[in-house]
Design a protein around this motif. Structure first.
Motif, mmCIF file in Angstrom:
data_model
loop_
_atom_site.group_PDB
_atom_site.id
_atom_site.type_symbol
_atom_site.label_atom_id
_atom_site.label_comp_id
_atom_site.label_asym_id
_atom_site.label_seq_id
_atom_site.Cartn_x
_atom_site.Cartn_y
_atom_site.Cartn_z
ATOM 1 N N GLU A 1 0.781 -1.277 0.035
ATOM 2 C CA GLU A 1 0.002 -0.073 -0.046
ATOM 3 C C GLU A 1 0.887 1.379 -0.023
ATOM 4 N N GLN B 1 -4.577 7.446 1.717
ATOM 5 C CA GLN B 1 -3.886 6.163 0.975
ATOM 6 C C GLN B 1 -4.243 6.389 -0.340
ATOM 7 N N ASN C 1 -11.113 1.208 -3.547
ATOM 8 C CA ASN C 1 -12.812 1.631 -3.253
ATOM 9 C C ASN C 1 -13.591 1.493 -4.571
ATOM 10 N N SER D 1 -14.661 5.359 4.035
ATOM 11 C CA SER D 1 -14.609 4.018 4.888
ATOM 12 C C SER D 1 -13.925 4.125 6.141
ATOM 13 N N GLU D 2 -14.498 3.614 7.181
ATOM 14 C CA GLU D 2 -13.582 3.501 8.561
ATOM 15 C C GLU D 2 -12.462 2.849 8.522
ATOM 16 N N GLN D 3 -12.567 1.558 7.750
ATOM 17 C CA GLN D 3 -11.526 0.709 7.691
ATOM 18 C C GLN D 3 -10.281 1.490 6.923
ATOM 19 N N LEU D 4 -10.606 2.312 5.857
ATOM 20 C CA LEU D 4 -9.258 3.031 5.024
ATOM 21 C C LEU D 4 -8.795 3.949 6.047
ATOM 22 N N LYS E 1 -8.545 3.854 9.273
ATOM 23 C CA LYS E 1 -7.748 3.038 10.255
ATOM 24 C C LYS E 1 -6.453 2.692 9.304
ATOM 25 N N ASN E 2 -6.657 2.278 8.384
ATOM 26 C CA ASN E 2 -5.134 2.098 7.605
ATOM 27 C C ASN E 2 -4.264 3.065 7.476
ATOM 28 N N SER F 1 -2.720 4.168 10.828
ATOM 29 C CA SER F 1 -1.763 3.218 11.298
ATOM 30 C C SER F 1 -0.486 3.576 10.583
#
Ligand SMILES: Cc1cc2nc3c(=O)[nH]c(=O)nc-3n(C[C@H](O)[C@H](O)[C@H](O)COP(=O)(O)OP(=O)(O)OC[C@H]3O[C@@H](n4cnc5c(N)ncnc54)[C@H](O)[C@@H]3O)c2cc1C
Length: 383
Positions: free
Chosen positions: A252, A269, A274, A286-289, A291-292, A295
């Motif tokens: 990534e 990112q 998506n 997106s909450e997941q993106l 979080k990525n 991090s």
């Protein structure tokens, strides 16, 4: 008789640049935009975009170099500063990555672009905000910076009208017909127009208009997102103290900016995968993106007190090999296609100029041999 010399379809960064350059050359120009000017449904809104010559492919360095000259002319004519040069770092894993610093060094050297290869310690000494992994290195280019996105688009639209172009918003083009005797018919939701040349700068919507002309470019469209953070110490992230950065990962990649007009830093990112269709886009991030991204930020730019301020969404339209497209449809040389391939903002004033030259002079001095419509896009038809 045609009504116009050039009709530009789509007034994001690329179409606005083309309308500006074509009008400046004295042509009778019409720019058509399906939404309101400055809308948020495409790829050219929000605050900032990275400008850089730092590419591993020499042909992109060449056009980026040319674009800096076009940006300077644009800034002078618009009487405003659109670029802020901060210097830029690109981080690479030393092993296992698709791209590495050596490839960039070669490409930059071949084009006489100043650069440095820096170790994690060297980066940390100059910019203590970064904490790089020991198995990475970085390419630093002093000419990297950021363009103000929405202000640049508005400036090009304003200059297009200053040079005599007609601009019509909320006017969707429904069909571009194959040229007959040098005249092209353009159908819009508000009526039919005629022109000698068409510049198609419709990004994610390109194929809707090119398919009937025998061109179907394999485009991958995704909803991307950028997040603004409040750093604990915004002063450390002012553009004089903190560069634009890109982190090329094995899997990534991420990028980010210093403070720009507000005491926040923006990061994202790249190519978050998506995937979507513009007609069913949600605009929900997106909450997941997120979080990525957090991090990656936590390891690269540690700051325990950093807070998320807001997340905005945007649209990527990626061509095969993420190749820029600027060139005519081979069978219909009066119709020129412009596609930024999710990296086109930095090149916009140059791509607009080249498209205007192709439309009005039938040629350009720029080497665009690597940017033609890919063969895979040509439909096997008699159109
Ligand atoms: C989150 C994000 C970050 C990016 N970061 C960078 C970066 O750092 N540096 C960089 O150089 N590039 C970057 N890019 C890419 C760059 O922003 C785009 O390549 C560029 O903005 C594309 O401009 P465009 O005018 O082709 O597309 P758009 O801005 O999407 O404009 C196309 C226009 O055509 C209109 N249109 C479509 N069909 C029709 C029709 N039938 N009739 C009338 N109008 C129509 C649309 O409404 C739209 O306004 C980024 C993109 C995104 C989304």
């Amino acid at each position: 008789m045609s009504q116009y010399d050039v009709i530009v379809v789509g007034l994001g960064a690329l179409g606005s640049a083309a309308a500006y350059h074509a009008a400046k050359k004295g042509a009778k120009v019409l720019g058509l935009e399906q939404f309101g000017l400055g809308h948020v449904h495409g790829a050219s809104h929000d605050t900032s975009r990275i400008v850089r010559t730092s590419y591993n492919t020499p042909e992109y360095v060449v056009i980026a170099k040319a674009a800096y000259k076009d940006w300077a002319v644009l800034e002078a004519e618009a009487k405003q500063k659109l670029l802020t040069i901060t210097g830029g770092l690109i981080f690479f894993p030393k092993t296992g990555g698709e791209l590495n610093s050596g490839q960039y060094a070669q490409s930059l050297k071949a084009n006489d672009i100043p650069f440095e290869i820096l170790s994690p310690d060297q980066v940390h000494r100059r910019w203590p905000q970064f904490s790089m992994d020991s198995d990475t290195d970085a390419v630093y280019t002093p000419d990297t910076g950021m363009a103000h996105a929405s202000r640049s688009v508005a400036a090009m639209q304003w200059l297009a009208t200053f040079h005599g172009a007609d601009i019509k918003e909320r006017t969707k083009v429904t069909k571009v017909s194959t040229p007959r005797n040098g005249i092209i018919t353009v159908d819009t939701a508000n009526g039919r127009l005629t022109t000698r040349k068409v510049i198609l700068a419709a990004d994610a919507w390109t194929n809707e208009l090119t398919k009937p002309l025998g061109v179907d470019i394999p485009l991958v469209i995704s909803q991307e997102q950028v997040t603004y953070f409040k750093p604990t110490r915004p002063d450390d992230f002012e553009d004089r103290r903190f560069p634009v950065w890109i982190s090329m990962g094995r899997e990534e990649s991420f990028y980010g900016f210093p403070c720009f007009g507000e005491p926040s830093i923006k990061a994202a990112q790249d190519s978050a995968k998506n995937y979507m269709d513009p007609s069913n886009r949600t605009y929900v991030h997106s909450e997941q993106l997120l979080k990525n991204l957090q991090s990656r930020m936590n390891s690269l730019i540690p700051d325990k007190g950093r807070q998320v301020l807001r997340t905005a969404t945007c649209q990527y339209t990626v061509t095969p090999n993420r190749q820029l497209i600027v060139g005519p449809i081979q069978k219909h040389p009066g119709i020129i296609v412009l596609l930024g391939a999710a990296q086109g903002f930095k090149f916009a004033p140059a791509l607009g100029r080249v498209a205007a030259e192709l439309a009005l002079d039938g040629k350009t001095d720029a080497d665009i041999s690597n940017f033609s419509i890919p063969k895979v896009a040509l439909l096997n038809s008699k159109l």
